[in-house]
Design a protein around this motif. Structure first.
Motif, mmCIF file in Angstrom:
data_model
loop_
_atom_site.group_PDB
_atom_site.id
_atom_site.type_symbol
_atom_site.label_atom_id
_atom_site.label_comp_id
_atom_site.label_asym_id
_atom_site.label_seq_id
_atom_site.Cartn_x
_atom_site.Cartn_y
_atom_site.Cartn_z
ATOM 1 N N THR A 286 0.921 -1.152 -0.099
ATOM 2 C CA THR A 286 -0.029 -0.040 -0.045
ATOM 3 C C THR A 286 0.932 1.353 -0.098
ATOM 4 O O THR A 286 1.938 1.205 0.217
ATOM 5 C CB THR A 286 -0.925 0.039 1.252
ATOM 6 O OG1 THR A 286 -0.132 -0.059 2.446
ATOM 7 C CG2 THR A 286 -1.810 -1.362 1.256
ATOM 8 N N GLN A 290 -0.453 1.030 7.251
ATOM 9 C CA GLN A 290 -2.021 0.281 7.791
ATOM 10 C C GLN A 290 -1.717 0.001 9.217
ATOM 11 O O GLN A 290 -0.789 -0.209 9.714
ATOM 12 C CB GLN A 290 -2.228 -0.862 6.872
ATOM 13 C CG GLN A 290 -2.068 -0.519 5.428
ATOM 14 C CD GLN A 290 -3.107 0.367 4.883
ATOM 15 O OE1 GLN A 290 -4.541 0.063 5.058
ATOM 16 N NE2 GLN A 290 -2.970 1.273 4.209
ATOM 17 N N ASN A 291 -3.137 0.186 9.860
ATOM 18 C CA ASN A 291 -3.130 -0.337 11.140
ATOM 19 C C ASN A 291 -2.883 -1.881 11.212
ATOM 20 O O ASN A 291 -3.837 -2.608 10.664
ATOM 21 C CB ASN A 291 -4.637 0.130 11.776
ATOM 22 C CG ASN A 291 -4.537 1.625 12.066
ATOM 23 O OD1 ASN A 291 -3.618 2.403 12.279
ATOM 24 N ND2 ASN A 291 -5.651 1.925 11.755
ATOM 25 N N GLN A 292 -2.094 -2.271 11.733
ATOM 26 C CA GLN A 292 -2.023 -3.760 12.115
ATOM 27 C C GLN A 292 -2.361 -4.332 13.402
ATOM 28 O O GLN A 292 -2.010 -3.728 14.484
ATOM 29 C CB GLN A 292 -0.294 -4.016 11.838
ATOM 30 C CG GLN A 292 0.205 -3.460 10.484
ATOM 31 C CD GLN A 292 -0.322 -3.980 9.371
ATOM 32 O OE1 GLN A 292 -0.985 -5.087 9.156
ATOM 33 N NE2 GLN A 292 -0.088 -3.481 8.056
ATOM 34 N N ASN A 428 3.386 -0.622 5.523
ATOM 35 C CA ASN A 428 2.674 -0.316 4.301
ATOM 36 C C ASN A 428 2.289 -1.501 3.387
ATOM 37 O O ASN A 428 2.603 -1.755 2.306
ATOM 38 C CB ASN A 428 3.684 0.417 3.452
ATOM 39 C CG ASN A 428 3.918 1.983 3.919
ATOM 40 O OD1 ASN A 428 4.066 2.104 5.161
ATOM 41 N ND2 ASN A 428 3.911 2.932 3.265
ATOM 42 N N ARG A 430 -1.350 -4.632 3.599
ATOM 43 C CA ARG A 430 -2.264 -5.155 4.283
ATOM 44 C C ARG A 430 -2.724 -6.555 3.651
ATOM 45 O O ARG A 430 -2.259 -6.975 2.983
ATOM 46 C CB ARG A 430 -3.614 -4.158 3.749
ATOM 47 C CG ARG A 430 -4.232 -4.429 2.303
ATOM 48 C CD ARG A 430 -5.254 -3.091 1.987
ATOM 49 N NE ARG A 430 -5.666 -3.284 0.715
ATOM 50 C CZ ARG A 430 -6.864 -3.931 0.407
ATOM 51 N NH1 ARG A 430 -7.523 -4.462 1.375
ATOM 52 N NH2 ARG A 430 -7.222 -3.824 -0.990
#
Length: 675
Positions: A286, A290-292, A428, A430
């Protein structure tokens, strides 16, 4: 060829494997329908699809069952849509006709690009869903071209078998097909560990509505040899389900060390140590971080994860290794001697990594594929008792370790093999999930784990192998065995037999003592089988089981000595004797369950081999039906000439299904160039 049942086996095998005869548990209701087949293929993976493909081209009615709703196995439902191939075979395009067509259709699907993922492990990496759709189209076209008939049963398992009174023939198979129950979530919502037991249960459930299907041979008019089977069952399942249900003799796991399997890691058989299995998943690069979210079970598996080797310790390297979609060109990179284009936003990677999402149990308390003794103890060998033959808890833990591995890749900071300071953050990315995701599941994992090893039959007694035909390590390995290890590990008589077996034309002189074992030049080719019906070429590639239970335990190690058997192999053949089980005359075996040893199986497991074995099974079944002959009768007088066998081999070659590599001959010692 002999016109009688040729299945004499040793007293020890007779006492271990009891003939099943016709006992069968009555389903809770009468079958919802009865379906006629010429060839019943169990398992819709590459070998099963190839069996159906050739059966349809031969004009036969083929019934094809599959646990999932996708055709293709490795290239679709198991998510490993990256074709494992050797450079020389690929360069020469020396494959079965169906496999060549598959590659061509992949290229057409992506407008002339065989490798839309721009991966570096293969010449072809692509999306798993497309593998299913391409194979579906191939079988429809084969059905039309050959004027055969395809009866396709997705979401279907075999629950029971019916036998003839003497136990030599399978007369019928009882299958269970499932669909979502009213108001239940769609298929592929839940991972396999949560649905597999339901799939093998006759009764309807809150999740599944079941149809019971009785699969039987087509009615035929008596002609020719009326004692010949009137249909064939082909076990192309991922773990050898039918050979387990039918209780024919088979092996599982490590074979004892011998001159035939000199690199075995054990002096005795070990049925619990099979190769690791893998739930693959897809992830997308991405633009933005991203929220992991850490899975609740992550800490349990964190001590396991690793890049494994310093030359592999690169996230971009691992991401692009099996990248299956790459719509834009990334910056050129190099790491550990490998050149690749850097990950770019919208790139999709499929993950299949040994010290990542491989799950590698190896003891009696955690093995995935139940042994015969475990099946017997759990009641799965009783009529109506079959539940798939797998440990559900091992499946669950395989699912967890895979989802945890994604989190490790993007947010982990430890490395079990390389220590501190190696693992960096890569937010970065998902995780891709949902019914429209590359794996086609709401949870994002492959529909079925990628299986590297299952149950492996013992072929019928053959000259030189009275306990049952098997393809062994020394039949394919390029190893020269001059290592001091073999002199010290093998008894003197076993070492002499090893060197004699590898001596080619000088074998007799070695065995008689006229020639010293160490003075003989090792042959530079694989064993040539007079009953070869297919080909394959790949390295002996191990993903070894772990030493202790559970596999993810901190500090755990791979089973000592397992990787000794790994290495390069010569181009090899598929012997028909390796596909014919003992006891049952109308059962053929394809895929990973043919009669190979543990070490040989590590090469006899990749995509093109599976197709070649399936093509041989489909052609042999159609040939046997047409000529009123059972497959064992094609090989029961070897090494004497078998005229019908030669006709079958000629048919395979004529149809574009090679049975030998170019220039195969006992006098050709020129195989070192095959890479």
């Amino acid at each position: 060829m002999k016109r009688q049942h040729a299945s004499l086996i040793s007293l020890t095998l007779i006492s271990t494997f009891i003939t099943p005869y016709s006992a069968i548990a009555a389903p809770p209701r009468n079958p919802d329908k009865t379906v006629n087949c010429d060839i019943l293929v169990v398992g819709g993976g590459l070998s099963g699809a190839a069996t159906a493909y050739e059966g349809l081209l031969a004009g036969r009615t083929v019934c094809l069952t599959e646990l999932t709703d996708w055709l293709g196995g490795q290239i679709s439902s198991q998510g490993t849509s990256a074709l494992d191939e050797r450079p020389t075979q690929r360069a020469k395009q020396y494959y079965s006709r169906g496999y060549l067509e598959l590659r061509q259709r992949i290229e057409r699907q992506y407008k002339g690009d065989l490798n839309p993922g721009d991966c570096w492990v293969s010449d072809s990496c692509y999306l798993p869903r497309d593998g299913h759709e391409i194979l579906s189209a191939m079988l429809k076209d084969a059905e039309k071209k050959g004027r055969g008939k395809l009866q396709w049963f997705p979401n279907t398992v075999i629950k029971d078998l019916e036998y003839s009174s003497d136990g030599k023939l399978i007369n019928a198979a009882i299958a269970i097909q499932h669909q979502p129950a009213t108001g239940a979530p769609p298929l592929n919502t839940f991972p396999l560990s949560q649905t597999i037991e339901d799939a093998y249960t006759y009764e309807n459930s809150s999740r599944f509505a079941k149809n019971i299907i009785r699969l039987v041979p087509k009615p035929t008019k008596a002609k020719g040899n009326t004692n010949a089977p009137n249909w064939y069952v082909v076990d192309a399942s991922e773990t050898g389900e039918i050979i387990a249900i039918a209780d024919v003799p088979y092996r599982l796991g490590i074979d004892a060390r011998s001159y035939l399997e000199p690199s075995s890691s054990s002096a005795t058989n070990d049925s619990y140590c099979t190769q690791g299995f893998t739930y693959t998943f897809a992830m997308e690069a991405t633009e933005q971080p991203q929220n992991q979210t850490m899975p609740p079970f992550y800490q349990q598996y964190a001590p396991y994860y690793s890049y494994e080797l310093k030359r592999l310790a690169s996230f971009p390297l691992v991401f692009t290794y099996r990248r299956i979609w790459s719509p834009r060109d990334g910056e050129q990179m190099e790491f550990g001697g490998v050149k690749f284009s850097a990950p770019a936003p919208e790139d999709i990677s499929m993950q299949n990594w040994t010290w990542g999402n491989d799950y590698r149990p190896g003891t009696s308390v955690d093995n995935l594929i139940y042994t015969r003794q475990q099946l017997q103890a759990s009641g799965q060998l009783k009529p109506g008792g079959w539940m798939g033959g797998l440990r559900t808890d091992a499946l669950r833990k395989g699912e967890e370790i895979s989802q945890g591995y994604y989190y490790w890749l993007v947010a982990g900071t430890t490395d079990s093999q390389l220590g501190d300071g190696v693992k960096q953050l890569y937010p970065n990315n998902r995780y891709l999930s949902g019914l429209n995701s590359p794996m086609g599941t709401a949870h994002g994992l492959s529909k079925h784990p990628y299986m590297r090893e299952g149950r492996r039959i013992l072929g019928r007694p053959s000259w030189g192998q009275p306990q049952g035909f098997t393809i062994w390590e020394i039949d394919i390995s390029r190893r020269n065995y001059d290592d001091e290890y073999y002199r010290k590990t093998l008894p003197a008589d076993e070492y002499r037999r090893l060197k004699a077996a590898l001596a080619g034309l000088e074998a007799t002189a070695v065995l008689s003592g006229q020639q010293k074992p160490d003075n003989v030049a090792r042959r530079t080719r694989s064993t040539i089988f007079p009953d070869a019906v297919g080909i394959g070429h790949y390295a002996i590639d191990f993903h070894p089981c772990m030493t202790q239970s559970p596999p993810e335990a901190p500090g755990n190690t791979e089973r000592a000595g397992e990787r000794r058997g790994a290495g390069q192999a010569y181009p090899f053949q598929i012997a028909l004797r390796a596909m014919i089980p003992q006891k049952i005359d109308n059962l053929l075996v394809g895929g990973k369950s043919i009669a190979t040893s543990h070490i040989a199986a590590a090469a006899y497991r990749v995509h093109s081999f599976e197709w070649s074995a399936g093509a041989a099974a489909g052609t042999t079944a159609a040939f046997a039906l047409k000529n009123g002959i059972a497959p064992y009768q094609l090989v029961d007088e070897l090494p004497k000439p078998e005229p019908q066998l030669q006709i079958l081999k000629q048919l395979l070659e004529k149809n574009g299904n090679p049975t030998a590599f170019p220039d195969t001959s006992i006098f050709n010692q020129n195989w070192e160039d095959w890479k």
